[in-house]
Design an enzyme around this catalytic site. Sequence first.
Site, PDB file in Angstrom:
ATOM      1  N   GLY A   1      -7.708  35.101  31.314  1.00 59.91           N
ATOM      2  CA  GLY A   1      -7.155  33.875  30.982  1.00 59.91           C
ATOM      3  C   GLY A   1      -5.756  34.140  30.548  1.00 59.91           C
ATOM      4  O   GLY A   1      -4.652  33.283  30.946  1.00 59.91           O
TER       5      GLY A   1
ATOM      6  N   ARG B   1      27.720  18.267  35.295  1.00 61.09           N
ATOM      7  CA  ARG B   1      28.066  17.553  33.891  1.00 61.09           C
ATOM      8  C   ARG B   1      29.877  18.483  33.420  1.00 61.09           C
ATOM      9  O   ARG B   1      29.822  19.564  33.517  1.00 61.09           O
ATOM     10  CB  ARG B   1      27.355  18.019  32.491  1.00 61.09           C
ATOM     11  CG  ARG B   1      27.607  17.827  31.464  1.00 61.09           C
ATOM     12  CD  ARG B   1      27.584  16.073  31.223  1.00 61.09           C
ATOM     13  NE  ARG B   1      28.032  15.813  29.728  1.00 61.09           N
ATOM     14  CZ  ARG B   1      28.258  14.623  29.251  1.00 61.09           C
ATOM     15  NH1 ARG B   1      28.093  13.622  30.260  1.00 61.09           N
ATOM     16  NH2 ARG B   1      28.580  14.445  28.259  1.00 61.09           N
TER      17      ARG B   1
ATOM     18  N   GLY C   1      22.819  15.673  24.491  1.00 60.15           N
ATOM     19  CA  GLY C   1      22.011  14.354  24.174  1.00 60.15           C
ATOM     20  C   GLY C   1      21.059  13.846  25.098  1.00 60.15           C
ATOM     21  O   GLY C   1      20.065  13.414  24.683  1.00 60.15           O
TER      22      GLY C   1
ATOM     23  N   GLU D   1      -5.641  30.142  23.827  1.00 61.01           N
ATOM     24  CA  GLU D   1      -6.088  31.263  24.449  1.00 61.01           C
ATOM     25  C   GLU D   1      -5.578  32.538  23.585  1.00 61.01           C
ATOM     26  O   GLU D   1      -5.077  33.645  23.919  1.00 61.01           O
ATOM     27  CB  GLU D   1      -5.757  31.626  25.807  1.00 61.01           C
ATOM     28  CG  GLU D   1      -6.410  30.629  26.734  1.00 61.01           C
ATOM     29  CD  GLU D   1      -6.584  30.858  27.837  1.00 61.01           C
ATOM     30  OE1 GLU D   1      -6.699  31.979  28.338  1.00 61.01           O
ATOM     31  OE2 GLU D   1      -6.849  29.863  28.832  1.00 61.01           O
TER      32      GLU D   1
ATOM     33  N   SER E   1       0.326  34.152  19.293  1.00 60.13           N
ATOM     34  CA  SER E   1       1.203  35.021  19.250  1.00 60.13           C
ATOM     35  C   SER E   1       0.605  36.113  18.433  1.00 60.13           C
ATOM     36  O   SER E   1       0.852  37.190  18.609  1.00 60.13           O
ATOM     37  CB  SER E   1       2.716  34.829  19.021  1.00 60.13           C
ATOM     38  OG  SER E   1       3.342  33.984  20.114  1.00 60.13           O
TER      39      SER E   1
HETATM   40  N1  CAA Z   1     -13.091  43.146  25.730  1.00 59.53           N
HETATM   41  C1  CAA Z   1     -14.286  43.400  25.569  1.00 59.53           C
HETATM   42  N2  CAA Z   1     -14.755  43.527  24.267  1.00 59.53           N
HETATM   43  C2  CAA Z   1     -13.986  43.503  23.378  1.00 59.53           C
HETATM   44  C3  CAA Z   1     -12.349  43.322  23.611  1.00 59.53           C
HETATM   45  C4  CAA Z   1     -12.043  42.930  24.810  1.00 59.53           C
HETATM   46  N3  CAA Z   1     -10.860  42.515  25.177  1.00 59.53           N
HETATM   47  N4  CAA Z   1     -12.030  42.836  22.395  1.00 59.53           N
HETATM   48  C5  CAA Z   1     -12.659  43.069  21.313  1.00 59.53           C
HETATM   49  N5  CAA Z   1     -13.873  43.486  22.076  1.00 59.53           N
HETATM   50  C6  CAA Z   1     -15.219  43.926  21.413  1.00 59.53           C
HETATM   51  C7  CAA Z   1     -14.798  45.184  20.466  1.00 59.53           C
HETATM   52  O1  CAA Z   1     -15.068  46.480  21.320  1.00 59.53           O
HETATM   53  C8  CAA Z   1     -15.935  45.231  19.376  1.00 59.53           C
HETATM   54  O2  CAA Z   1     -17.106  45.510  20.187  1.00 59.53           O
HETATM   55  P1  CAA Z   1     -18.357  46.426  19.392  1.00 59.53           P
HETATM   56  O3  CAA Z   1     -18.502  46.042  18.097  1.00 59.53           O
HETATM   57  O4  CAA Z   1     -19.338  46.665  20.117  1.00 59.53           O
HETATM   58  O5  CAA Z   1     -17.604  47.831  19.001  1.00 59.53           O
HETATM   59  C9  CAA Z   1     -16.231  43.661  19.505  1.00 59.53           C
HETATM   60  O6  CAA Z   1     -15.536  42.797  20.433  1.00 59.53           O
HETATM   61  C10 CAA Z   1     -15.286  43.162  17.817  1.00 59.53           C
HETATM   62  O7  CAA Z   1     -14.161  43.717  18.170  1.00 59.53           O
HETATM   63  P2  CAA Z   1     -13.057  43.542  16.945  1.00 59.53           P
HETATM   64  O8  CAA Z   1     -13.749  43.985  15.646  1.00 59.53           O
HETATM   65  O9  CAA Z   1     -11.475  43.748  17.341  1.00 59.53           O
HETATM   66  O10 CAA Z   1     -13.141  41.900  16.483  1.00 59.53           O
HETATM   67  P3  CAA Z   1     -12.496  40.863  15.749  1.00 59.53           P
HETATM   68  O11 CAA Z   1     -13.747  39.897  14.967  1.00 59.53           O
HETATM   69  O12 CAA Z   1     -11.634  41.713  14.587  1.00 59.53           O
HETATM   70  O13 CAA Z   1     -11.443  39.788  16.557  1.00 59.53           O
HETATM   71  C11 CAA Z   1      -9.882  39.236  18.208  1.00 59.53           C
HETATM   72  C12 CAA Z   1     -10.685  40.197  17.442  1.00 59.53           C
HETATM   73  C13 CAA Z   1      -8.877  39.945  18.960  1.00 59.53           C
HETATM   74  C14 CAA Z   1      -8.597  38.809  16.719  1.00 59.53           C
HETATM   75  C15 CAA Z   1     -10.433  38.222  18.510  1.00 59.53           C
HETATM   76  O14 CAA Z   1     -11.097  37.263  17.376  1.00 59.53           O
HETATM   77  C16 CAA Z   1      -9.677  37.125  19.323  1.00 59.53           C
HETATM   78  O15 CAA Z   1      -9.456  37.473  20.263  1.00 59.53           O
HETATM   79  N6  CAA Z   1      -9.434  35.836  18.470  1.00 59.53           N
HETATM   80  C17 CAA Z   1      -8.557  34.952  19.411  1.00 59.53           C
HETATM   81  C18 CAA Z   1      -9.654  34.016  20.072  1.00 59.53           C
HETATM   82  C19 CAA Z   1      -8.845  33.215  21.032  1.00 59.53           C
HETATM   83  O16 CAA Z   1      -8.115  33.552  22.025  1.00 59.53           O
HETATM   84  N7  CAA Z   1      -9.347  31.976  20.868  1.00 59.53           N
HETATM   85  C20 CAA Z   1      -8.669  30.952  22.074  1.00 59.53           C
HETATM   86  C21 CAA Z   1      -9.635  29.691  22.301  1.00 59.53           C
HETATM   87  S1  CAA Z   1      -9.803  29.656  23.904  1.00 59.53           S
HETATM   88  C22 CAA Z   1      -8.634  28.472  24.295  1.00 59.53           C
HETATM   89  O17 CAA Z   1      -7.661  28.381  23.640  1.00 59.53           O
HETATM   90  C23 CAA Z   1      -8.932  27.822  25.567  1.00 59.53           C
HETATM   91  C24 CAA Z   1      -8.827  26.123  25.659  1.00 59.53           C
HETATM   92  O18 CAA Z   1      -9.685  25.526  26.178  1.00 59.53           O
HETATM   93  C25 CAA Z   1      -7.781  25.660  25.066  1.00 59.53           C
END
Ligand code: CAA
Length: 382
Positions: A242, A268, A340, A363, A366
């Site tokens: 995404g 302008r 303006g 998603e 930053s």
């Molecule tokens: N692909 C596959 N697996 C992944 C991965 C990826 N990109 N990133 C992490 N993982 C896996 C890790 O390997 C780990 O797996 P294992 O335990 O098996 O080793 C597991 O996930 C946990 O990883 P982390 O310890 O790194 O996880 P964390 O809890 O510290 O969080 C984070 C990591 C990157 C901060 C994550 O929480 C994150 O991406 N947060 C942001 C969420 C986000 O983007 N939200 C947006 C909402 S959707 C939206 O906005 C759409 C809408 O409709 C508006």
Amino acid sequence: MDFNFTEDQKMLRKMLRDIAEKELKERAKEIDKSHRFPRENVELMAAAGLMGITVDPKYGGGGMDYICYSIAMEELSKACASTGTIMSAHLSLCAMPIQDWGNEEQKERLLKPLAAGSKLGAFALSEPSNGSDAAAMNTTATEDGDNYILNGSKAWITNGAEADVYLILAQTNKELKHKGVTAFLVEKGAEGFSFGKPEDKLGIRASSTTQLHFDNCKVPKANVLSKVGDGFKIAMQTLDGGRIGMASQAIGIAQAAFEDSIKYANVREAFGQKILDFQAIQFKLADMATDIDAARYLTYAAALAHDNGEPFSRKAAQAKLFASEMAMKHTIQAIQIHGGYGYTTEYNVERYMRDAKITEIYEGTSEIQRIVIAKALEKEYL
Ligand code: CAA
């Protein structure tokens, strides 16, 4: 900028630019003002094959790659960022994970209508009290015979009130933290599933953003996506894909701001000459064009890595981080160039700035992109 695009990719951009210029651009101002969800834009995108552009032709999609997806998101968002948002949440956050993780029955039943655009998709990870810390979710799914019973609320859901198919992340075993997260496909009309009121947003105002509420909502086990406990991995991989679209959206918004600015500066006048003849303006435009191209290179590099089956998580995060901050910086400069007038709704640049802001937030903020990049660097270099 020439990125060795194929003839098909060049034709796609031209087709999209025509549609966007003729159909989306004029409507963008009206639907921004009225907060009206543009159902006609969804129908238009469905008719043009955009709602399933990257989906396997076996399920009625266009079978195109992520370079094409990136081109599509840029061109749509250049004309109407709300429409880009609707398409990206539907395609990259709902249809694509069903393609990547779903079984045949789910693909026949749900992916096909999503690819055709006769059904609209949404993705629900964030909750009112946890967005960036995705694993801390509180929505639960409890096993009950052939069903799971969902309870909890999701927040900031794009296509919230308008979608037909929702990819919902819920905890099937909270003690396991992220390993206890499971992905469910929930259809509109499911008992115990309701929406909150539309959010009154700063930008992308024509896209629908609502909370989702689950009150003993019964979801058949047949609607578990992949396996119980796979949900967090599905969510993270889905967001990686995404983020390429989000970077492209930011580029589209910045490109629109650039084009409006250079045209405005050319007509302008101040101090007896076109403002385009002042270096102060030329330097702003030069910086804009340079940063937009840099963002494109990062984004196409991420898309190419995706299409080649290479790791692309860091590249996607870098593209989104750079493109979104770039779009924010330069849409503000576009207002400055318009003076303006730029501060009024008579011109589009104030909308571009409002729309650009969300690309630094949704998603993954930053700050989250920097965390993803830093974690990947540690793995790569240490
Ligand atoms: N692909 C596959 N697996 C992944 C991965 C990826 N990109 N990133 C992490 N993982 C896996 C890790 O390997 C780990 O797996 P294992 O335990 O098996 O080793 C597991 O996930 C946990 O990883 P982390 O310890 O790194 O996880 P964390 O809890 O510290 O969080 C984070 C990591 C990157 C901060 C994550 O929480 C994150 O991406 N947060 C942001 C969420 C986000 O983007 N939200 C947006 C909402 S959707 C939206 O906005 C759409 C809408 O409709 C508006």
